[in-house]
Design a protein around this motif. Structure first.
Motif, PDB file in Angstrom:
ATOM      1  N   GLU A  12       5.540  -1.059   7.615  1.00  0.00           N
ATOM      2  CA  GLU A  12       4.838  -2.581   7.610  1.00  0.00           C
ATOM      3  C   GLU A  12       3.881  -2.574   9.179  1.00  0.00           C
ATOM      4  N   GLU A  13       3.741  -1.649   9.705  1.00  0.00           N
ATOM      5  CA  GLU A  13       2.387  -0.917  10.815  1.00  0.00           C
ATOM      6  C   GLU A  13       1.397  -1.104  10.275  1.00  0.00           C
ATOM      7  N   TYR A  14       1.389  -0.171   9.460  1.00  0.00           N
ATOM      8  CA  TYR A  14      -0.051  -0.453   7.957  1.00  0.00           C
ATOM      9  C   TYR A  14      -0.391  -0.633   7.228  1.00  0.00           C
ATOM     10  N   GLU A  15       0.420  -1.817   6.965  1.00  0.00           N
ATOM     11  CA  GLU A  15       0.622  -2.369   6.204  1.00  0.00           C
ATOM     12  C   GLU A  15      -0.125  -3.944   6.585  1.00  0.00           C
ATOM     13  N   ARG A  16       0.794  -4.345   8.178  1.00  0.00           N
ATOM     14  CA  ARG A  16      -0.550  -5.112   9.024  1.00  0.00           C
ATOM     15  C   ARG A  16      -1.713  -4.696   9.831  1.00  0.00           C
ATOM     16  N   ALA A  17      -1.814  -3.692  10.459  1.00  0.00           N
ATOM     17  CA  ALA A  17      -3.198  -2.877  10.689  1.00  0.00           C
ATOM     18  C   ALA A  17      -4.544  -3.281   9.672  1.00  0.00           C
ATOM     19  N   PHE A  18      -3.598  -2.924   8.811  1.00  0.00           N
ATOM     20  CA  PHE A  18      -4.514  -3.105   7.245  1.00  0.00           C
ATOM     21  C   PHE A  18      -5.095  -4.259   7.094  1.00  0.00           C
ATOM     22  N   ARG A  19      -4.568  -4.983   7.032  1.00  0.00           N
ATOM     23  CA  ARG A  19      -4.412  -5.869   6.693  1.00  0.00           C
ATOM     24  C   ARG A  19      -5.335  -6.851   7.793  1.00  0.00           C
ATOM     25  N   GLU A  20      -5.213  -6.649   9.281  1.00  0.00           N
ATOM     26  CA  GLU A  20      -5.947  -7.302  10.045  1.00  0.00           C
ATOM     27  C   GLU A  20      -7.680  -6.606   9.710  1.00  0.00           C
ATOM     28  N   HIS A  21      -7.791  -5.945   8.975  1.00  0.00           N
ATOM     29  CA  HIS A  21      -8.996  -4.870   9.076  1.00  0.00           C
ATOM     30  C   HIS A  21      -9.693  -5.741   7.622  1.00  0.00           C
ATOM     31  N   LYS A  22      -8.963  -6.425   7.102  1.00  0.00           N
ATOM     32  CA  LYS A  22      -9.520  -6.777   5.844  1.00  0.00           C
ATOM     33  C   LYS A  22      -9.346  -6.047   4.671  1.00  0.00           C
ATOM     34  N   TYR A  23      -8.068  -5.073   4.138  1.00  0.00           N
ATOM     35  CA  TYR A  23      -8.187  -4.408   4.156  1.00  0.00           C
ATOM     36  C   TYR A  23      -6.659  -4.140   2.944  1.00  0.00           C
ATOM     37  N   GLU A  24      -6.393  -4.243   2.359  1.00  0.00           N
ATOM     38  CA  GLU A  24      -5.500  -4.268   1.213  1.00  0.00           C
ATOM     39  C   GLU A  24      -4.826  -2.671   1.078  1.00  0.00           C
ATOM     40  N   ALA A  25      -3.236  -2.091   1.654  1.00  0.00           N
ATOM     41  CA  ALA A  25      -2.878  -1.057   1.552  1.00  0.00           C
ATOM     42  C   ALA A  25      -2.106  -1.209   0.390  1.00  0.00           C
ATOM     43  N   ILE A  26      -2.054  -0.227  -0.208  1.00  0.00           N
ATOM     44  CA  ILE A  26      -1.048   0.019  -1.482  1.00  0.00           C
ATOM     45  C   ILE A  26      -0.424   1.392  -0.979  1.00  0.00           C
ATOM     46  N   PHE A  27       0.390   1.254  -1.117  1.00  0.00           N
ATOM     47  CA  PHE A  27       1.596   2.944  -0.485  1.00  0.00           C
ATOM     48  C   PHE A  27       2.463   2.996  -2.127  1.00  0.00           C
ATOM     49  N   VAL A  28       1.703   4.785  -2.492  1.00  0.00           N
ATOM     50  CA  VAL A  28       2.628   5.564  -3.279  1.00  0.00           C
ATOM     51  C   VAL A  28       3.282   6.842  -2.500  1.00  0.00           C
ATOM     52  N   GLU A  29       4.774   6.934  -2.770  1.00  0.00           N
ATOM     53  CA  GLU A  29       5.597   8.052  -2.038  1.00  0.00           C
ATOM     54  C   GLU A  29       5.167   9.650  -3.087  1.00  0.00           C
ATOM     55  N   PRO A  30       4.507  10.971  -2.543  1.00  0.00           N
ATOM     56  CA  PRO A  30       4.301  11.627  -3.383  1.00  0.00           C
ATOM     57  C   PRO A  30       5.633  12.893  -2.972  1.00  0.00           C
ATOM     58  N   LEU A  31       6.749  12.076  -1.933  1.00  0.00           N
ATOM     59  CA  LEU A  31       7.497  13.226  -1.941  1.00  0.00           C
ATOM     60  C   LEU A  31       8.713  12.570  -1.959  1.00  0.00           C
ATOM     61  N   GLN A  32       9.483  13.972  -1.794  1.00  0.00           N
ATOM     62  CA  GLN A  32      11.109  12.496  -1.992  1.00  0.00           C
ATOM     63  C   GLN A  32      11.703  13.584  -1.202  1.00  0.00           C
ATOM     64  N   PHE A  33      13.218  13.513  -0.789  1.00  0.00           N
ATOM     65  CA  PHE A  33      13.320  13.856   0.489  1.00  0.00           C
ATOM     66  C   PHE A  33      14.742  14.606   0.235  1.00  0.00           C
ATOM     67  N   THR A  34      15.527  15.270   0.709  1.00  0.00           N
ATOM     68  CA  THR A  34      17.020  15.350   1.016  1.00  0.00           C
ATOM     69  C   THR A  34      17.520  16.037   1.747  1.00  0.00           C
ATOM     70  N   CYS A  35      18.482  15.659   2.778  1.00  0.00           N
ATOM     71  CA  CYS A  35      19.393  16.582   4.148  1.00  0.00           C
ATOM     72  C   CYS A  35      20.109  17.666   3.613  1.00  0.00           C
ATOM     73  N   VAL A  36      20.499  18.616   4.578  1.00  0.00           N
ATOM     74  CA  VAL A  36      20.968  20.202   4.059  1.00  0.00           C
ATOM     75  C   VAL A  36      20.795  20.495   5.788  1.00  0.00           C
ATOM     76  N   ASN A  37      21.966  21.248   5.231  1.00  0.00           N
ATOM     77  CA  ASN A  37      22.926  22.169   6.402  1.00  0.00           C
ATOM     78  C   ASN A  37      22.718  21.102   8.179  1.00  0.00           C
ATOM     79  N   LEU A  38      22.904  20.305   7.689  1.00  0.00           N
ATOM     80  CA  LEU A  38      24.417  19.413   8.608  1.00  0.00           C
ATOM     81  C   LEU A  38      25.019  19.311   9.662  1.00  0.00           C
ATOM     82  N   GLU A  39      25.886  20.574   8.628  1.00  0.00           N
ATOM     83  CA  GLU A  39      27.082  20.759   9.728  1.00  0.00           C
ATOM     84  C   GLU A  39      26.518  21.840  10.815  1.00  0.00           C
TER      85      GLU A  39
END
Length: 259
Positions: A12-39
Motif C-alpha cells: 500500500e505504501e508504494y502504491e500510494r506513493a507512486f499514485r501521488e506522483h502520477k504513476y501506476e504501480a504494477i506488482f510482480v512477486e518474483p520470490l517465495q519464502f519458507t520459514c525454517v529452523n523455528l525451534e
C-alpha cells in the motif's frame, strides 16, 4: 498515467506513493519464502544477547512465528537493528519492538552503526535468509562483535513468475520501466526473460540499492538508476531523474541537429 513494474509483493505504501506522483504501480512477486529452523530460533531468542539484527521483513516474520512477549520480555531492553522503514514497521507491528538503524539503507552502513553504538565484546543474534550477504557479520566480527547467524527462511523462485511475466508482456499495461528489489529476484527474472520473446527486456532497469544494482550489472544489463534509500520516495526520485534526463537529452539532440 505511466506504469511502473515493481518486482515485490503488493505494498500500500508504494502504491500510494507512486499514485501521488502520477504513476501506476504494477506488482510482480518474483520470490517465495519458507520459514525454517523455528525451534532453533526459539531457543536462540532465550539466549544472552546484546541485541537482534533483522535486515528484512521476512526475518521479522520468521521471528514472529515463535515470538512470545511473556517469555521474551528481556528483548524490550535490548537493541534491535534493521535497515529501513518497512522492516522497522514490521518489527513494531509483529514484535512490539522499536528498531534502530532505519536510515542505514544497506548492510554495510548498518554494521558501522552497530559498531559505533556497541562495545567490542557485544554479541548479536542475526536471524536471516539462506541467500544472505556476509557483509554485516564480517564487518562486526572484524571489530570484535560476535554474530550468531541463523537461517530462518529460505528463498526460491516464485512458481508463477514466468506466467506472471508473460501476462505482463502480453497485456495492455505497457510499463515504462522496471524496479528490482533483491539480487535473487534479479537473477530469477533475468533467467525467465531469456526463455521467451518479450518487450520487457528493453525497459530501463532500476534498483532498490547497490547490491541489487551490482547484480543487474553482473547479468550484463545496464542500470538506469539506484534508489539512495530503500524507500518508495527514493525509488520514485531515481525514476523521475532518469526520465527527466532522457527527455532533456532528446530535446538537446533535436535542437543541435536543427539547421
Amino acid at each position: 498515467m505511466k506504469k511502473v513494474v515493481l518486482f515485490k509483493g503488493a505494498s500500500e505504501e508504494y502504491e500510494r506513493a507512486f499514485r501521488e506522483h502520477k504513476y501506476e504501480a504494477i506488482f510482480v512477486e518474483p520470490l517465495q519464502f519458507t520459514c525454517v529452523n523455528l525451534e532453533a530460533l526459539s531457543t536462540a531468542l532465550r539466549g544472552e544477547y546484546a541485541g537482534l539484527v533483522l535486515t528484512s521483513a521476512r526475518a521479522a516474520e520468521a521471528v514472529a512465528r515463535c515470538w512470545d512477549p511473556a517469555r521474551f520480555v528481556a528483548w524490550s531492553a535490548r537493541r534491535v537493528y534493521t535497515v529501513g522503514d518497512a522492516s522497522a514497521h514490521k518489527i513494531k507491528l509483529l514484535l512490539g519492538l522499536e528498531a534502530l538503524g532505519t536510515t542505514a539503507g544497506n548492510a554495510e552502513n548498518l554494521a558501522k552503526i552497530i559498531v559505533k553504538e556497541n562495545a567490542g565484546s557485544s554479541k548479536f543474534l542475526f536471524p536471516c535468509g539462506n541467500l544472505r550477504s556476509e557483509t554485516l557479520p564480517t564487518i562486526l566480527q572484524s571489530k570484535g562483535i560476535s554474530v550468531d547467524s541463523l537461517t530462518v527462511y529460505e528463498t526460491k523462485e516464485n512458481d508463477n513468475l514466468k506466467a506472471d511475466l508473460m501476462e505482463l508482456n502480453g497485456s495492455t499495461h505497457d510499463p515504462c520501466c522496471m524496479v528490482f528489489f533483491s539480487p535473487s529476484g534479479c537473477e530469477y527474472i533475468h533467467r525467465q526473460l531469456q526463455t521467451f520473446s518479450n518487450r520487457l527486456t528493453n525497459l530501463p532497469y532500476f534498483a532498490i540499492g547497490n547490491s541489487t544494482a551490482h547484480k543487474i550489472e553482473n547479468l550484463g544489463v545496464e542500470i538506469a538508476g539506484v534508489a539512495e534509500k530503500p524507500r518508495a520516495e527514493s525509488v520514485i526520485d531515481s525514476v523521475q531523474k532518469y526520465f527527466a534526463s532522457t527527455s532533456s537529452g532528446t530535446i538537446s539532440e533535436q535542437t543541435s541537429s536543427d539547421p
